[in-house]
Design an enzyme around this catalytic site. Structure first.
Site, PDB file in Angstrom:
ATOM      1  N   LYS A  16     -23.019 -26.235   2.462  1.00 49.08           N
ATOM      2  CA  LYS A  16     -24.465 -25.978   2.391  1.00 49.08           C
ATOM      3  C   LYS A  16     -24.921 -26.092   0.939  1.00 49.08           C
ATOM      4  O   LYS A  16     -24.112 -25.913   0.019  1.00 49.08           O
ATOM      5  CB  LYS A  16     -24.850 -24.596   2.934  1.00 49.08           C
ATOM      6  CG  LYS A  16     -24.269 -23.374   2.196  1.00 49.08           C
ATOM      7  CD  LYS A  16     -25.006 -22.948   0.944  1.00 49.08           C
ATOM      8  CE  LYS A  16     -24.402 -21.717   0.285  1.00 49.08           C
ATOM      9  NZ  LYS A  16     -24.778 -21.534  -1.114  1.00 49.08           N
ATOM     10  N   ASP A 144     -22.934 -15.246   3.265  1.00 46.81           N
ATOM     11  CA  ASP A 144     -23.210 -16.664   3.556  1.00 46.81           C
ATOM     12  C   ASP A 144     -22.673 -17.107   4.923  1.00 46.81           C
ATOM     13  O   ASP A 144     -22.967 -18.213   5.361  1.00 46.81           O
ATOM     14  CB  ASP A 144     -22.536 -17.560   2.498  1.00 46.81           C
ATOM     15  CG  ASP A 144     -23.434 -17.786   1.291  1.00 46.81           C
ATOM     16  OD1 ASP A 144     -24.618 -17.435   1.353  1.00 46.81           O
ATOM     17  OD2 ASP A 144     -22.920 -18.333   0.297  1.00 46.81           O
TER      18      ASP A 144
HETATM   19  O1  C5P Z   1     -21.259 -11.119   0.677  1.00 42.59           O
HETATM   20  P1  C5P Z   1     -20.543 -11.933  -0.347  1.00 42.59           P
HETATM   21  O2  C5P Z   1     -19.063 -11.674  -0.381  1.00 42.59           O
HETATM   22  O3  C5P Z   1     -20.879 -13.360  -0.272  1.00 42.59           O
HETATM   23  O4  C5P Z   1     -21.121 -11.429  -1.768  1.00 42.59           O
HETATM   24  C1  C5P Z   1     -20.359 -11.387  -2.956  1.00 42.59           C
HETATM   25  C2  C5P Z   1     -21.054 -10.497  -3.983  1.00 42.59           C
HETATM   26  O5  C5P Z   1     -22.297 -11.105  -4.411  1.00 42.59           O
HETATM   27  C3  C5P Z   1     -21.452  -9.142  -3.465  1.00 42.59           C
HETATM   28  O6  C5P Z   1     -20.403  -8.202  -3.618  1.00 42.59           O
HETATM   29  C4  C5P Z   1     -22.642  -8.784  -4.357  1.00 42.59           C
HETATM   30  O7  C5P Z   1     -22.208  -8.282  -5.593  1.00 42.59           O
HETATM   31  C5  C5P Z   1     -23.299 -10.120  -4.603  1.00 42.59           C
HETATM   32  N1  C5P Z   1     -24.449 -10.373  -3.690  1.00 42.59           N
HETATM   33  C6  C5P Z   1     -25.649  -9.718  -3.904  1.00 42.59           C
HETATM   34  N2  C5P Z   1     -26.703  -9.951  -3.056  1.00 42.59           N
HETATM   35  C7  C5P Z   1     -26.590 -10.827  -2.030  1.00 42.59           C
HETATM   36  C8  C5P Z   1     -25.373 -11.514  -1.789  1.00 42.59           C
HETATM   37  C9  C5P Z   1     -24.316 -11.258  -2.642  1.00 42.59           C
HETATM   38  O8  C5P Z   1     -25.771  -8.924  -4.841  1.00 42.59           O
HETATM   39  N3  C5P Z   1     -27.637 -11.025  -1.247  1.00 42.59           N
END
Ligand code: C5P
Length: 309
Positions: A16, A144
Site C-alpha cells: 500500500k 495497518d
Molecule cells: O500498530 P502498529 O504496530 O502499526 O504501530 C506501531 C507504533 O506506531 C505504535 O506503537 C505507535 O507508537 C505508533 N502509532 C501511532 N498512531 C497510529 C499508528 C501507530 O502513534 N495511528
C-alpha cells in the site's frame, strides 16, 4: 490416526501507499488519531501456507527478516489459531514468505503479509469463533493490517484501522524511490510529536478522483522524518523534477512515491532516479483486482497436497 489431505495455498500480499496521511489528534491510548487514504499497488510479496506435520514454522526468502516469534506473521498465526478456537501452540502448517517489499519502508510489507496469512489460515483452520471477526484479529496485530482485508482506495480513521472503502481513484503509474533504510513507525510519530513548530509545506498536490472529488497528496509525518533523513526531500524533488504530478513519503517512510499518467513516463523517471536511489515502477490496483489477486489459491509449482497427521 485419521489423515487429511489439504492443499497448499498461495496468497498475494500487495503493498500500500498512503496517498495522504493527516494526523488529526492524540488518543488516550498513546496512539495518534489519523485520517489517511490508502491505495493498493500491484507490487506484492507472496505468502505460501502449506499444511505440514509438527509445530508451526515460518521462513522468509530475505535472510535479513527473522522467521521467528518477532515476525508479525508468526503472531498472526498464533492469533488465528486461538480465534479458531484451538488450544496450545499452532501446528500443522508452515508458512513461507517470498519477499519483494522492503521492511520498514512505509509500504506495510509486514502488515500485508500478516493479512494474507490470516486469509489463508481462516480457510485451513476455520473462521474466528465466538463473535470475533477476521477484522478484530487483524486490528490486534497492527494498525495497518485491517486495510488489507479491503484493498483498493480506502479511508483509514481512528488509529488508521477503521476502514471506510472509497470509490477507486483513477489508474496511475507509481515510481517508488527507496532510500534503503527502514524507519520505525513509533519513532516517526515521536519525532512528529517533538517537532519544533508545525511547518507549512505549502498547499498539497491533488489528484482528481471520481465524481469531481479530489484526493490530497500530503503526509504530516514527512517533515519530521525528512529532518532526520535528507534523502526523503531529495527523492521528492527528483520525482517532481521528472514530471510526477504529485509526490510524497508513504506511511512513516522511508519510501517516497511519485505519480505518473503513463508507464513510459514512470519508467523514464525510475531510470533517472535509479542513478541515485533504488527505484521501482508499479501501478494502482483497484479494489476488484485486489480482491481477485489476494484470494488464497492452490499453490502452483508446489506439491498441491501435503499429508498431515
Ligand atoms: O500498530 P502498529 O504496530 O502499526 O504501530 C506501531 C507504533 O506506531 C505504535 O506503537 C505507535 O507508537 C505508533 N502509532 C501511532 N498512531 C497510529 C499508528 C501507530 O502513534 N495511528
Amino acid at each position: 490416526m485419521a489423515r487429511t489431505i489439504a492443499p497448499a495455498l498461495r496468497v498475494r500480499a500487495h503493498a500500500k501507499i498512503n496517498i495522504s496521511l493527516r494526523v488529526v489528534g492524540r488518543r488516550a491510548d498513546g496512539y495518534h488519531e489519523l485520517r489517511t487514504v490508502f491505495q493498493s499497488l500491484a507490487l506484492h510479496d507472496t505468502v505460501i501456507v502449506e499444511p505440514a506435520r509438527g509445530p508451526f514454522r515460518l521462513s522468509v526468502s530475505d535472510p535479513s527478516i527473522p522467521g521467528d516469534e518477532s515476525n508479525i506473521v508468526w503472531r498472526a498465526a498464533e492469533s488465528m489459531w486461538r480465534a479458531a478456537g484451538r488450544r496450545g501452540r499452532p501446528s500443522g502448517v508452515r508458512i513461507h514468505i517470498a519477499k519483494h517489499l522492503p521492511a520498514g519502508g512505509g509500504l506495510a510489507g509486514g502488515s500485508t503479509d500478516a493479512a494474507a496469512a490470516l486469509r489463508a489460515l481462516a480457510q485451513i483452520w476455520g473462521a474466528p469463533r465466538g463473535g470475533a471477526l477476521l477484522e478484530d484479529v487483524a486490528r490486534e496485530l497492527g494498525a495497518d493490517v485491517p486495510y488489507f482485508l479491503y484493498g483498493g482506495t480506502a479511508l483509514g480513521l481512528d488509529r488508521g484501522d477503521r476502514i471506510v472503502p472509497l470509490p477507486d481513484l483513477p489508474a496511475r503509474w507509481v515510481v517508488l524511490g527507496m532510500p534503503g533504510f527502514g524507519v520505525s513507525t513509533a519513532e516517526a510519530f515521536d519525532w512528529f510529536d517533538r517537532r519544533a513548530a508545525p511547518r507549512g509545506s505549502g498547499p498539497p498536490a491533488r489528484i482528481a478522483g471520481v465524481d469531481g472529488a479530489a484526493a490530497e497528496v500530503i503526509n504530516d509525518l514527512e517533515a519530521a522524518v525528512a529532518a532526520r533523513h535528507p534523502e526523503i526531500g531529495r527523492l521528492e524533488q527528483l520525482l517532481l523534477g521528472c514530471g510526477a504530478s504529485a509526490a510524497a513519503m508513504t506511511g512513516s517512510g522511508s519510501t517516497v512515491f511519485g505519480l505518473f499518467a503513463t508507464e513510459r513516463a514512470a519508467e523514464r523517471a525510475a531510470a533517472h532516479i535509479g542513478a541515485e536511489f533504488p527505484a521501482r515502477v508499479s501501478r494502482f490496483l483497484d479494489r476488484s483486482r485486489f480482491t481477485r489477486a489476494s484470494r488464497p489459491m492452490p499453490a502452483r509449482g508446489l506439491p498441491e497436497t501435503v499429508r498431515i497427521g
